[in-house]
Design an enzyme around this catalytic site. Sequence first.
Site, PDB file in Angstrom:
ATOM      1  N   HIS A 370       3.501   9.178  46.541  1.00 45.86           N
ATOM      2  CA  HIS A 370       3.270  10.575  46.541  1.00 45.86           C
ATOM      3  C   HIS A 370       2.235  10.990  47.266  1.00 45.86           C
ATOM      4  O   HIS A 370       1.677  12.088  47.228  1.00 45.86           O
ATOM      5  CB  HIS A 370       2.827  10.973  44.932  1.00 45.86           C
ATOM      6  CG  HIS A 370       4.015  10.890  44.010  1.00 45.86           C
ATOM      7  ND1 HIS A 370       4.822  12.117  43.982  1.00 45.86           N
ATOM      8  CD2 HIS A 370       4.507  10.093  43.113  1.00 45.86           C
ATOM      9  CE1 HIS A 370       5.702  11.814  42.925  1.00 45.86           C
ATOM     10  NE2 HIS A 370       5.568  10.649  42.511  1.00 45.86           N
ATOM     11  N   LYS A 561      -3.286  25.307  41.544  1.00 50.30           N
ATOM     12  CA  LYS A 561      -2.594  23.642  41.786  1.00 50.30           C
ATOM     13  C   LYS A 561      -3.866  22.941  41.654  1.00 50.30           C
ATOM     14  O   LYS A 561      -5.013  23.709  41.496  1.00 50.30           O
ATOM     15  CB  LYS A 561      -2.260  23.459  43.220  1.00 50.30           C
ATOM     16  CG  LYS A 561      -2.886  24.262  44.232  1.00 50.30           C
ATOM     17  CD  LYS A 561      -2.079  24.035  45.629  1.00 50.30           C
ATOM     18  CE  LYS A 561      -0.950  24.624  45.781  1.00 50.30           C
ATOM     19  NZ  LYS A 561       0.533  24.238  45.644  1.00 50.30           N
ATOM     20  N   ARG A 562      -4.104  21.704  41.778  1.00 53.72           N
ATOM     21  CA  ARG A 562      -5.205  20.757  41.635  1.00 53.72           C
ATOM     22  C   ARG A 562      -6.146  21.325  42.655  1.00 53.72           C
ATOM     23  O   ARG A 562      -5.643  21.595  43.828  1.00 53.72           O
ATOM     24  CB  ARG A 562      -4.759  19.363  41.806  1.00 53.72           C
ATOM     25  CG  ARG A 562      -5.895  18.422  41.651  1.00 53.72           C
ATOM     26  CD  ARG A 562      -5.539  17.000  41.376  1.00 53.72           C
ATOM     27  NE  ARG A 562      -4.292  16.747  42.506  1.00 53.72           N
ATOM     28  CZ  ARG A 562      -4.442  16.155  43.516  1.00 53.72           C
ATOM     29  NH1 ARG A 562      -5.662  15.708  43.908  1.00 53.72           N
ATOM     30  NH2 ARG A 562      -3.435  15.890  44.352  1.00 53.72           N
ATOM     31  N   LYS A 567      -5.771  20.969  49.954  1.00 49.31           N
ATOM     32  CA  LYS A 567      -4.716  22.073  49.596  1.00 49.31           C
ATOM     33  C   LYS A 567      -5.438  23.424  49.917  1.00 49.31           C
ATOM     34  O   LYS A 567      -4.734  24.394  49.819  1.00 49.31           O
ATOM     35  CB  LYS A 567      -4.709  21.996  47.949  1.00 49.31           C
ATOM     36  CG  LYS A 567      -3.829  20.748  47.436  1.00 49.31           C
ATOM     37  CD  LYS A 567      -3.731  20.744  45.795  1.00 49.31           C
ATOM     38  CE  LYS A 567      -3.024  19.366  45.511  1.00 49.31           C
ATOM     39  NZ  LYS A 567      -1.499  19.454  45.890  1.00 49.31           N
ATOM     40  N   THR A 669       5.647  21.055  44.075  1.00 51.81           N
ATOM     41  CA  THR A 669       6.792  21.674  43.312  1.00 51.81           C
ATOM     42  C   THR A 669       6.456  22.813  42.777  1.00 51.81           C
ATOM     43  O   THR A 669       7.482  23.642  42.645  1.00 51.81           O
ATOM     44  CB  THR A 669       7.181  20.717  42.190  1.00 51.81           C
ATOM     45  OG1 THR A 669       6.066  20.363  41.541  1.00 51.81           O
ATOM     46  CG2 THR A 669       7.633  19.219  42.465  1.00 51.81           C
ATOM     47  N   LYS A 673       8.857  26.402  42.249  1.00 52.96           N
ATOM     48  CA  LYS A 673       9.001  27.264  40.939  1.00 52.96           C
ATOM     49  C   LYS A 673       8.733  28.557  41.301  1.00 52.96           C
ATOM     50  O   LYS A 673       9.434  29.663  40.817  1.00 52.96           O
ATOM     51  CB  LYS A 673       7.799  26.697  40.098  1.00 52.96           C
ATOM     52  CG  LYS A 673       7.992  25.500  39.428  1.00 52.96           C
ATOM     53  CD  LYS A 673       6.609  24.800  39.138  1.00 52.96           C
ATOM     54  CE  LYS A 673       6.998  23.270  38.747  1.00 52.96           C
ATOM     55  NZ  LYS A 673       5.784  22.569  38.407  1.00 52.96           N
TER      56      LYS A 673
END
Length: 821
Positions: A370, A561-562, A567, A669, A673
């Site tokens: 991952h 998100k985290r 990110k 993911t 969504k």
Amino acid sequence: MNERSTAKDIPTPAPRKSDPSVLAADIVERLIYRIGKDAKVAKPHDWLIASILVVRDRIIDRWMESTRKTYESGGKRVYYLSLEFLIGRLTRDAVSNLGMMDDLREALKSLGVDLDIISALEPDAALGNGGLGRLAACFMESMATTDIPAYGYGIRYVHGLFRQQIADGWQVELPETWLAHGNPWEFERRESAYEVGFGGGVESVLAADGEDRYVWKPSERVIAVAYDTPIVGWRANRVNTLRLWTAQPIDPILLDAFNAGDHIGALRESNKAESLARVLYPADATPAGQELRLRQEYFFSAASLQDILRRHLQQYNTLENLPDKVSIQLNDTHPAVSVAELMRLLCDVHGFDFETAWDMTQRTVSYTNHTLLPEALETWPVPLFERLLPRHMQIIYGINAKLLLDARKEKKFNDAQISAISLIDEAGGRRVRMGNLAFSGSHSINGVSALHTELMKVTVFADLHKLYPNRINNKTNGITPRRWLMQCNGPLTGLIREAIGEKFLDDTDELKSLEKFATDGEFQKKFAAVKRGNKVKLAQLIQSRMGLKLDPSAMFDIQVKRIHEYKRQLLNIIEAVALYDQIRSHPERDWVPRVKIFAGKAAPSYHNAKLIIKLANDVARVVNSDPAVRGLLKVVFVPNYNVSLAEMLVPAADLSEQISTAGMEASGTGNMKFALNGALTIGTLDGANVEMMENVGPENIKIFGMTTEQVAKARAEGHNPRAIIESSRELQQALHAIGSGVFSPDDPGRFQSLVEGLYSHDWFLVAGDFDAYAIAQREIDQIWTDEASWNSKAILNTARMGWFSSDRTIRQYAKEIWKAG
């Protein structure tokens, strides 16, 4: 669920009826006889538990039938080992997949109870952190939907991931108490209990066949006890099992110590055992934290493998056919110690020689990677590993010897290549590489997006790929459309059903039939009305929780998100500051009203991530209270992001932020969504964004910034962020405002370290991509002002996301890796 009974004369109960009158009577019966409440005094949580028990009974019939079918067919079983299962609330999921939603709603209504109100009381299972855990939950549901006999294995965390509060803009971690009042969905399986050992030593004994056998004698032991939760597939085609382990001591209390007055010390064995299932991802900044993390990973892996072999032997009475009947999928490196544990069980307990056990292990195990971040591929100090798992360290050295000798002999690897593939990292302190262990012990290693898989071959596993060139393959992630469309966005599901019929409920590829409505003005109005309704609900939630009023007609720009530097929430916040400056400086321009919404948790020991949360909240405080902005920009950080909150945020998003540094996000993911629910994506060519662009069309997604190759080149050739910042007026001004204390007047230097990091190295290319990002955002504004164009693109996003169903992903796993189903 319970294993098959040997009794032949036990009658099968008649299927329970699900019409509203029967359901209502059953709910009242459970309320009285299981909860002990009269309907006249029952509270909402009583009605919830009673309803769950009634639904659960309907599931059990199908659960037992699924298990019987698997035994009778002798089909291959899949075992999915994951340290996280972010399953969220289960009631709506189960009721929807059973096809009981309308009947249950009517039954409760006849009793004066609102299903929506009581279902909102169900706590989120705190069993995961982010995308990896939610993927595991989607996969469990899809394995049941696609009729794959499967068990999920993990830990039954008492507190799980922390509950996030925001105090003065800072993240505060509090224990999550989801199990405080029990869990009506689970079944304790006392008979499925196994000893798990730690420490001690290894002895060599001479076996009857004249060969040396090794006996591990642990100095510590705990008992792993199973709790089973049924996972219902769509239309209840199959019900699979999520088996979670909790830890119990051999001796719950040391009576001698207690009677001697050491009342706390008498419970040390209980406390030590219970710590294994207390918290997800204990902080590993200390040696004690590292040891607990490794203990957790071995604890659940060892219990799971004992359970797998026991079940297999019960049916087949031999392990010779294990690879033909069992497939074990490792979800990331957390269960990688399973490779060594399976070898130990096969060699030391069941008497296989090393070569045979190694062949069986490789044919049975497969591994999902991952991450491309080397630091995210777990490693453990050899002294810690050897002290805690001495026999496993011996086995790892044995595997490593075989691996390195084969590489030198068969592939003529040089010293650098040998060093890269070794299971022991010799740089600095010697450490066990769990990624290399998982790779070498598996017959299949899959990435989770096309880009990620190709990058694995040339980055983190480049030399292992040269040694085993046929092992790496791609399985692009997916999401379950039941949770992420049908349940979280009922109005959109109803609109789609009205337009194209019901086939898409069983096959998301049928969503393509929606394409012809993308330019239909009447349908666009209905689609936009659904989106606005979802935005109104989210605005009401935020106002009730945070006291902040939002305008549903504004663009809802969401990044959830985290919290992690790659990110790039920081990029989003800096652009918000630049936009804030522009709105104040140029009030004459026709600005698009925008609400920037953030949510996510930072690891407790991740200083910069927690500082980014504080920056988001400080910027929000200033921007939201400045009358000069005239309500054109709002910034919101919503606390305690979890599955239930995501189910509110996803349907309400107009714009989805997927802006990671190219080459660093394995898949994502959340991007899927949002797009499925009619949001446009602004993102880099990273992870599954690449395949999303191919599916929805480049004109229906906004891609910006450096590519993976450009990022690598910039880093290799010496990226000069200072020159970039000084050449960008808006970026320079925004960074000056942040760094000088405009948003932190109580502590002007609070964010100086973040700003200095951008000037000095900008490893995540925040400055490098800023101008491209800002231009892309203004292009998004232009699309927004053309309502018909925006709605058309949003509809096409929904229509073209069917391929990203986790059903498709699971079918690929089953056919190409597991050879199951």
